[in-house]
Structure formats: C-alpha cells, structure tokens
Design an enzyme around this catalytic site. Structure first.
Site, PDB file in Angstrom:
ATOM      1  N   GLU A 122       0.871  -1.095   0.040  1.00  0.00           N
ATOM      2  CA  GLU A 122      -0.139   0.170  -0.133  1.00  0.00           C
ATOM      3  C   GLU A 122       0.988   1.293   0.043  1.00  0.00           C
ATOM      4  OE1 GLU A 122      -3.051   0.151  -0.545  1.00  0.00           O
ATOM      5  OE2 GLU A 122      -3.332  -1.628  -0.528  1.00  0.00           O
ATOM      6  N   SER A 208      19.382  -8.232  -8.708  1.00  0.00           N
ATOM      7  CA  SER A 208      18.321  -8.220  -9.526  1.00  0.00           C
ATOM      8  C   SER A 208      18.450  -9.208 -10.508  1.00  0.00           C
ATOM      9  CB  SER A 208      17.984  -6.870 -10.042  1.00  0.00           C
ATOM     10  OG  SER A 208      17.903  -6.015  -8.963  1.00  0.00           O
ATOM     11  N   HIS A 337       3.306 -10.003  -9.650  1.00  0.00           N
ATOM     12  CA  HIS A 337       4.565  -9.924  -9.581  1.00  0.00           C
ATOM     13  C   HIS A 337       5.345  -9.191  -8.778  1.00  0.00           C
ATOM     14  CE1 HIS A 337       8.926 -10.841 -10.700  1.00  0.00           C
ATOM     15  NE2 HIS A 337       9.056  -9.652 -11.224  1.00  0.00           N
ATOM     16  N   SER A 338       4.944  -7.761  -9.225  1.00  0.00           N
ATOM     17  CA  SER A 338       5.678  -6.829  -8.231  1.00  0.00           C
ATOM     18  C   SER A 338       4.558  -5.574  -8.454  1.00  0.00           C
ATOM     19  CB  SER A 338       7.060  -6.281  -8.809  1.00  0.00           C
ATOM     20  OG  SER A 338       6.881  -5.433  -9.999  1.00  0.00           O
TER      21      SER A 338
END
Ligand SMILES: Cc1ncc(C[n+]2csc(CCOP(=O)(O)OP(=O)(O)O)c2C)c(N)n1
Ligand SMILES: [Mg+2]
Length: 446
Positions: A122, A208, A337-338
């Site tokens: 959020e 990453s 996913h993200s």
C-alpha cells in the site's frame, strides 16, 4: 575422521609426523591430500575385455534396436505432503511433532510477513516507496525451510524470500529501512526495495539479475566443503530463474564438486506473466535433478511441515554426505509479480481466488492449530491487532528517518575512490547546487 584415517593409511602418514607440523599446516596438508585421493578413487574402472560400451561419458549397456527416450520417462513426480488442505496429518509417522511454541512461532512469522507485505504494498501505491514485491501464498516455503536450517547456514535468495530473513530475526525496522532507503538501511540506500542482505544473519544481499545467485551458491558451498564447517548453503530461486544458463552452471558445478548445497526452487506457477506451461516442457524443475545427478524431491510448498521435513533431511544429508539436493516446492504466487505488474491482464480472478481461499499455507496451518485447541478467534484477533501495530510503528519510524548522505552513493565499490568516481561525485554536487529546488537536502543526513 574415518576418511582422514584412510587417507593417512594410504599415504603412510603417521600421527607423530603430523604433530611435528603446526596444527594449521597439518590440516591443510591433509585436506589437499584428501582431495587428491578422492579424485584418484573416483577414476573410472577400465576393463577392455568386456563386451560393453567403453565410452568414458556413460555407464550403460548396448542395445540393438532403435529407440528414442521419451521425455516423459521422468514425469508426474509426486508431491510430498504431511497435511491435507484441512490441516490434518495424513501419515502420523511424517508428523514432525513440533512443539506448540514452535508451531505458533511459524504461524506468527507467516502472518507477520503477510501484514508487512500489505502495508509496504500500500505504501508503494501511495508513492511513499518506489517499488515492492509481496510474498503472498508462499509463506509456507519460507518459514518451513528457514526453520529447518541452522542459523550459521548461508542463504542465497532471489527476492521473494523475505520470510526466511524474518525467521532468522531480521527486525521490521531493518526491512522498512531497506524499502525506504533511509539512513538505517544496511545497504546505505543504494539498492531497490526488497533487495535485503544481512551479514550477521548469513543472508547474502539480493541481486536483481536472475539466477546469478545459483553459481555463486555453488562456489560458496564448495568453500564450505573445503572448510569442513558442518554448514550447508541454501539457494532459493523461482522456476523462471531455472531457465537461465546460470542455473545449469550451478547445478553441474555443485554435483561434480559434491557440495553441501540445497537448491530450493519455489515453483509458483509464473515468471511475471509467463505461466509455467510456456516456460518448460519437462515435468517442472525436480525432473531436471536426476539429469545433473542431484538428489531431488518435489514438495507441497503450501504445507509448511512438508517443506520443513524435506529441508531438514536434505540439510542433514547434504552435510553428512557432501552432496547437493534439489527441492522443488510447488506453490502459487497470489500477488502480482511486483508493483510494476497487473496480473489481471494474464490470469483469471477465479484462479487466484482458488489459492487464496482453498489452498493457502496460512489457513492450512491455522486449521492444524485450531484442531489442537492451540489457537482460536480471540488469539487471532489479538495477534492481528498486535502484529499490525508492530508493522505500523516500524513503518512510521522508517518514514521519519533521514536519507543517507548522498556521498555514500560513491563509496564501498573500491577501497579508495577512483579518479573517475571522484569526478562523478563532483558532477553530482554541481548538479545539486544548480537545481537546489529539486533536491531537499535537509531530508538527508549531514
Ligand atoms: C537476467 C534477468 N532477466 C530478466 C529479468 C526480469 N525478471 C525479473 S523477475 C522475472 C521473473 C522470474 O520468475 P521466477 O524465477 O519464477 O520468480 P518469481 O517472480 O515467480 O518468484 C524476470 C523475467 C531479470 N531480473 N534478470
Ligand atoms: Mg515463478
């Protein structure tokens, strides 16, 4: 010790001669010799008289009819589970018989992770942090595996294993500091959110680029083996990352070098928007294990006890036998996913609802606890309130904290700053001076 004795015997090394060296020299000598001896013992027997294939690359028989091997020779690998979806133990001999205290800790860690995810997700939606990745639906894989390890075991993660770090004791304040890139962040604000790392907790900082951790873990496990340290390395990755070439390198190196390593694949059904049926043709990731000579198992990742048992046994054997294990934990990525993804574009609400409502690791464990009268509505209500408070307080502290000093962007890559980096740093400061109104330096540490 038996191995050391047999090496001594082979080389005629008496204990008295070892004592003449310093302890360190003796250990190194023995290790080097043990490695050479092992290699000699592994040489393949050669019997030219036998009417069988002599090719060094395979141990096999000749056949006289043409036959291709079907790819489905290894298919339908069974899924090991301990509990059914209602949290009932299926085979009592597989029940890990964990104490009430341990099970409540599992549940509290799984739900705390869930609460942290909700608040940080959020917070990204509100523009407070730049990015976030939730762990919804995969909590059982994190907690079950983390609980089966020793704190000294080295963890290489992908990015969706925050629960492993939480189980090891990484405080909420440091999760928040990393996502907020504030002055308390161990990485000094130089990484994207969710790229946690903790030297104290033996958790290697997340990178990453996918699958880079896999050969790194193989190298680390080889070092652990050479140290004879009674430790294991665990390497988490998604089924999508297993399609990278680096996965092959890691699997093959660890198998041939016989390293104490647990490959832990979270097969959550998707690599961003690519479903598993477009990612591979074989039977998932576990099916690849035998091809590399890896001991392999597939488990129900939504059954925290199944994950715990499989990881515990893999750890025990990896250390005792110096060999790598592959665990494929079947689960489902309930979240997007993200924060850069909208999964409604490629999967149905019904599909997501099934996993959220009918096959969820948290509700399965809760059924188990309820059946034993360990947890009820009152405990749930109180814990929800308490855990939300803990997360909100850490969140508010992180938000108020200053950002790291901008100079820290240029440190820690080289021991001494190179002229090129010094030039970039000067350029940054000139830019900041020129466009002062866009850079609120009072929010940064002095
Ligand atoms: C080398 C590389 N290629 C592509 C990407 C972009 N990327 C980030 S996550 C991801 C999907 C990975 O899926 P999976 O390994 O199954 O993990 P999951 O997100 O499902 O947990 C991709 C393609 C990347 N980070 N690195
Ligand atoms: Mg995946």
């Amino acid at each position: 010790m038996a191995a050391v004795r047999s090496v001594q015997k082979l080389y005629g090394i008496g204990l008295h001669s070892i004592r003449q060296n310093t302890a360190l020299k003796a250990t190194t000598l023995l290790q080097q010799r043990a490695f050479r001896v092992c290699r000699a013992l592994r040489q393949q027997p050669f019997d030219s008289s036998a009417e069988k294939p002599q090719f060094p690359g395979a141990s096999a028989e000749f056949i006289d009819h043409l036959e291709f091997i079907q790819p489905n020779v290894i298919s339908g690998i069974p899924v090991y589970r301990v509990m059914d979806r209602q949290g009932q133990i299926i085979n009592p001999s597989e029940d890990p018989q964990l104490s009430k205290e341990t099970v409540l800790n599992f549940y509290q860690k799984m739900t705390l992770l869930n609460t942290m995810d909700r608040i940080l997700y959020e917070s990204q939606r509100q523009g407070r942090i730049s990015f976030y990745m939730t762990n919804y639906g995969e909590e059982g894989t994190h907690i079950g595996s983390a609980a089966a390890l020793d704190p000294s075991d080295l963890v290489f993660g992908q990015y969706r294993e925050a629960g492993v770090l939480m189980y090891r004791g990484f405080p909420l304040d440091l999760f928040m500091a990393q996502c907020y890139a504030n002055a308390d962040d161990l990485g000094k604000g130089r990484q994207m959110p969710v790229h946690y790392g903790s030297k104290d907790l033996n958790f290697v900082t997340i990178s990453s680029p996918l699958a880079t951790q896999i050969p790194q873990a193989a190298g680390a496990a080889y070092a652990v083996k050479r140290e004879n340290a009674n430790r294991v390395v665990i390497c988490y990755f998604g089924e999508g990352a297993a399609s990278e070439g680096d996965a092959h390198a890691g699997f093959n190196f660890s198998a041939t070098l016989e390293c104490p390593l647990i490959f832990f694949c979270r097969n959550n059904g998707y690599a961003i928007s690519t479903p598993t049926n477009e990612q591979y043709r074989g039977d998932g990731i576990a099916a690849r294990g035998p091809g590399y000579g890896l001991m392999s198992i597939r488990v129900d990742g939504n059954d925290v006890f199944a994950v715990y048992n499989a990881t515990k046994e893999a750890r025990r054997r990896a250390v005792a036998e110096n060999q790598p294990f592959l665990i494929e934990a079947m689960t489902y990525r309930i979240g997007h996913h993200s924060t850069s993804d909208d999964s409604s574009a490629y999967r149905s609400v019904d599909e997501v609802n099934y996993w959220d409502k009918q096959d969820h690791p948290i509700s399965r464990l809760r059924h188990y606890m309820t059946a034993r009268d360990w947890w009820g509505e009152d405990e749930e209500r109180a814990w929800r309130k308490q855990s939300r408070k803990l997360v909100m307080e850490a969140f508010e502290r992180a938000e108020r904290r200053l950002k790291p000093h901008p100079d820290l962007m240029f440190t820690d890559v080289y021991d001494e700053m190179t002229p090129q980096i010094a030039k970039q740093k000067d350029a940054m400061w000139r830019h900041i001076q020129q466009y002062k109104e866009h850079y609120p330096l009072d929010l940064y540490e002095k």
